[in-house]
Design a protein around this motif. Structure first.
Motif, PDB file in Angstrom:
ATOM      1  N   PHE A 282       0.832  -1.205   0.000  1.00  0.00           N
ATOM      2  CA  PHE A 282       0.000   0.000   0.000  1.00  0.00           C
ATOM      3  C   PHE A 282       0.870   1.261   0.000  1.00  0.00           C
ATOM      4  CE2 PHE A 282      -2.630   3.274   2.050  1.00  0.00           C
ATOM      5  CZ  PHE A 282      -3.779   3.199   1.278  1.00  0.00           C
ATOM      6  N   LYS A 283       1.964   1.226   0.734  1.00  0.00           N
ATOM      7  CA  LYS A 283       2.841   2.399   0.843  1.00  0.00           C
ATOM      8  C   LYS A 283       3.470   2.762  -0.492  1.00  0.00           C
ATOM      9  CE  LYS A 283       5.631   2.404   4.455  1.00  0.00           C
ATOM     10  NZ  LYS A 283       6.510   1.879   5.528  1.00  0.00           N
ATOM     11  N   LYS A 284       3.621   1.771  -1.369  1.00  0.00           N
ATOM     12  CA  LYS A 284       4.258   2.034  -2.662  1.00  0.00           C
ATOM     13  C   LYS A 284       3.304   2.672  -3.677  1.00  0.00           C
ATOM     14  CE  LYS A 284       7.669  -1.679  -2.220  1.00  0.00           C
ATOM     15  NZ  LYS A 284       8.128  -2.991  -2.764  1.00  0.00           N
ATOM     16  N   LEU A 285       2.012   2.647  -3.404  1.00  0.00           N
ATOM     17  CA  LEU A 285       1.047   3.233  -4.328  1.00  0.00           C
ATOM     18  C   LEU A 285       1.070   4.757  -4.237  1.00  0.00           C
ATOM     19  CD1 LEU A 285      -2.046   0.914  -3.626  1.00  0.00           C
ATOM     20  CD2 LEU A 285      -0.426   0.733  -5.533  1.00  0.00           C
ATOM     21  N   ASP A 286       0.735   5.416  -5.368  1.00  0.00           N
ATOM     22  CA  ASP A 286       0.592   6.866  -5.277  1.00  0.00           C
ATOM     23  C   ASP A 286      -0.775   7.181  -4.687  1.00  0.00           C
ATOM     24  OD1 ASP A 286      -1.364   6.705  -7.276  1.00  0.00           O
ATOM     25  OD2 ASP A 286       0.030   7.250  -8.878  1.00  0.00           O
ATOM     26  N   ILE A 287      -1.062   8.452  -4.453  1.00  0.00           N
ATOM     27  CA  ILE A 287      -2.276   8.833  -3.754  1.00  0.00           C
ATOM     28  C   ILE A 287      -3.534   8.421  -4.515  1.00  0.00           C
ATOM     29  CG2 ILE A 287      -2.260  11.138  -4.813  1.00  0.00           C
ATOM     30  CD1 ILE A 287      -3.515  10.120  -1.270  1.00  0.00           C
ATOM     31  N   ASN A 288      -3.488   8.485  -5.854  1.00  0.00           N
ATOM     32  CA  ASN A 288      -4.667   8.082  -6.634  1.00  0.00           C
ATOM     33  C   ASN A 288      -4.977   6.600  -6.466  1.00  0.00           C
ATOM     34  OD1 ASN A 288      -5.168  10.646  -7.741  1.00  0.00           O
ATOM     35  ND2 ASN A 288      -3.604  10.333  -9.322  1.00  0.00           N
ATOM     36  N   ASP A 289      -3.936   5.796  -6.502  1.00  0.00           N
ATOM     37  CA  ASP A 289      -4.143   4.354  -6.354  1.00  0.00           C
ATOM     38  C   ASP A 289      -4.548   3.989  -4.919  1.00  0.00           C
ATOM     39  OD1 ASP A 289      -3.609   3.855  -8.980  1.00  0.00           O
ATOM     40  OD2 ASP A 289      -1.482   3.412  -8.672  1.00  0.00           O
ATOM     41  N   LYS A 290      -4.067   4.748  -3.965  1.00  0.00           N
ATOM     42  CA  LYS A 290      -4.491   4.506  -2.579  1.00  0.00           C
ATOM     43  C   LYS A 290      -5.982   4.790  -2.422  1.00  0.00           C
ATOM     44  CE  LYS A 290      -0.035   5.386  -0.354  1.00  0.00           C
ATOM     45  NZ  LYS A 290       0.760   6.301   0.491  1.00  0.00           N
ATOM     46  N   VAL A 291      -6.431   5.888  -3.016  1.00  0.00           N
ATOM     47  CA  VAL A 291      -7.856   6.221  -2.973  1.00  0.00           C
ATOM     48  C   VAL A 291      -8.664   5.159  -3.716  1.00  0.00           C
ATOM     49  CG1 VAL A 291      -9.611   7.864  -3.741  1.00  0.00           C
ATOM     50  CG2 VAL A 291      -7.481   8.688  -2.705  1.00  0.00           C
ATOM     51  N   ALA A 292      -8.130   4.701  -4.867  1.00  0.00           N
ATOM     52  CA  ALA A 292      -8.820   3.673  -5.647  1.00  0.00           C
ATOM     53  C   ALA A 292      -8.953   2.378  -4.847  1.00  0.00           C
ATOM     54  CB  ALA A 292      -8.077   3.417  -6.953  1.00  0.00           C
ATOM     55  N   THR A 293      -7.922   2.045  -4.083  1.00  0.00           N
ATOM     56  CA  THR A 293      -7.965   0.842  -3.249  1.00  0.00           C
ATOM     57  C   THR A 293      -9.086   0.935  -2.222  1.00  0.00           C
ATOM     58  OG1 THR A 293      -5.575   0.517  -3.482  1.00  0.00           O
ATOM     59  CG2 THR A 293      -6.653  -0.590  -1.634  1.00  0.00           C
ATOM     60  N   ILE A 294      -9.174   2.091  -1.595  1.00  0.00           N
ATOM     61  CA  ILE A 294     -10.223   2.290  -0.589  1.00  0.00           C
ATOM     62  C   ILE A 294     -11.605   2.273  -1.242  1.00  0.00           C
ATOM     63  CG2 ILE A 294     -11.146   3.935   1.089  1.00  0.00           C
ATOM     64  CD1 ILE A 294      -8.222   4.885   1.476  1.00  0.00           C
TER      65      ILE A 294
END
Length: 304
Positions: A282-294
């Motif tokens: 999760f830490k390696k994702l950028d902010i867009n992908d983190k939001v997409a994950t959630i």
């Protein structure tokens, strides 16, 4: 009926004597004395159990087919001999053992007898889950007085503070509610617009359970919005997400979900968030992908 007649009853209709014994043991709370081994008292015992059922049980269709058949027989019973020797034998197969014949009647009576207490248990469990006193996954938890006391205390704290007439009636009921059969009857009646119990139908029960969910949610919102000092550590989470639908035009569908968070669960939520944030992938994702994950997780949860 004398000893000779009783002996004849045992010889010609042994299942009736077995039924008498099972009625005595399974439903002993209904009888102060031993049921005599005669058709009249045995038939009266069956009818006594049946008419002691909650009125809704006489009207519900949410019973097994066999139990509904017995219910129909008992509703129209008006003669003890006809009940025992004509009507009840239609309820089971002639080839059944005497024990099986008696058990068929006892099992159906027990299903009817347990129907309303089971409804009350489910009502109480949903109430405690809605109020975040227990978790929805706690299916095997034993409900106790302290859990209802928690609900009572919370109801007393926000009583006459919501400004909502229907919610206030619900809160007033919960100020002393302890989950008993009679208390639950009053709560259900309130939830279905003060309809009297003897008029309930299955649709009323479904309405009551839905109304319970709605009012519970409103109760939690009232707690959040109250100015009570020891409740200000509660908070509400709200998530809105637009996703393409599965239609050819792919018109976005809005998923909107609100939830109240209790102090008991706040730390658990923070721990879960921390665990996700510290996950190396999760830490390696950028902010867009983190939001997409959630958002993907929310889409899965939004329909629960």
């Amino acid at each position: 009926m004398g000893i000779r007649e009783v002996s004849r009853l045992k010889e010609n209709h042994p299942w009736i004597i077995i039924l008498r014994d099972k009625l005595q043991s399974e439903f002993c709370q209904f009888f102060d004395t031993t049921i005599e081994a005669e058709p009249l008292p045995i038939a009266q015992a069956i009818i006594k159990i049946f008419f002691a059922l909650h009125p809704w049980v006489h009207r519900t269709n949410e019973l097994s087919a066999q139990t509904k058949q017995l219910k129909t027989i008992l509703k129209s019973a008006d003669d003890p001999n006809k009940l025992l020797f004509d009507d009840l034998p239609k309820f089971f197969s002639a080839s059944d053992s005497d024990e099986a014949k008696a058990d068929a009647i006892i099992d159906a009576l027990k299903e009817m007898h347990d129907k309303y207490p089971d409804l009350v248990s489910e009502l109480n469990r949903r109430l405690l889950v809605n109020f975040r006193v227990i978790q929805d996954s706690d299916r095997d938890i034993i409900i106790n007085a302290s859990q209802f006391e928690t609900v009572n205390n919370r109801a007393n704290l926000i009583w006459q503070k919501s400004g909502d007439t229907s919610l206030e009636a619900f809160i007033a009921r919960l100020r002393t509610y302890r989950g008993g059969l009679t208390e639950a009857e009053g709560l259900i009646s309130l939830l279905v617009g003060n309809k009297i119990p003897k008029s309930w139908i299955d649709a009323d029960i479904q309405k009551a359970l839905q109304r319970l969910s709605d009012l519970s949610f409103n109760f939690l919102e009232a707690e959040i919005n109250s100015d009570i000092p020891n409740l200000n550590d509660r908070f509400q989470a709200s998530v809105i997400l637009k996703v393409p639908s599965k239609t050819p035009k792919a018109i976005p569908v809005t998923l909107d979900r609100k939830a109240q968070i209790t102090p008991e669960n706040a730390k658990l939520i923070r721990d879960i968030v921390k665990s996700i944030r510290e996950d190396e992938k999760f830490k390696k994702l950028d902010i867009n992908d983190k939001v997409a994950t959630i958002s993907e997780l929310f889409k899965e949860l939004a329909t629960e």
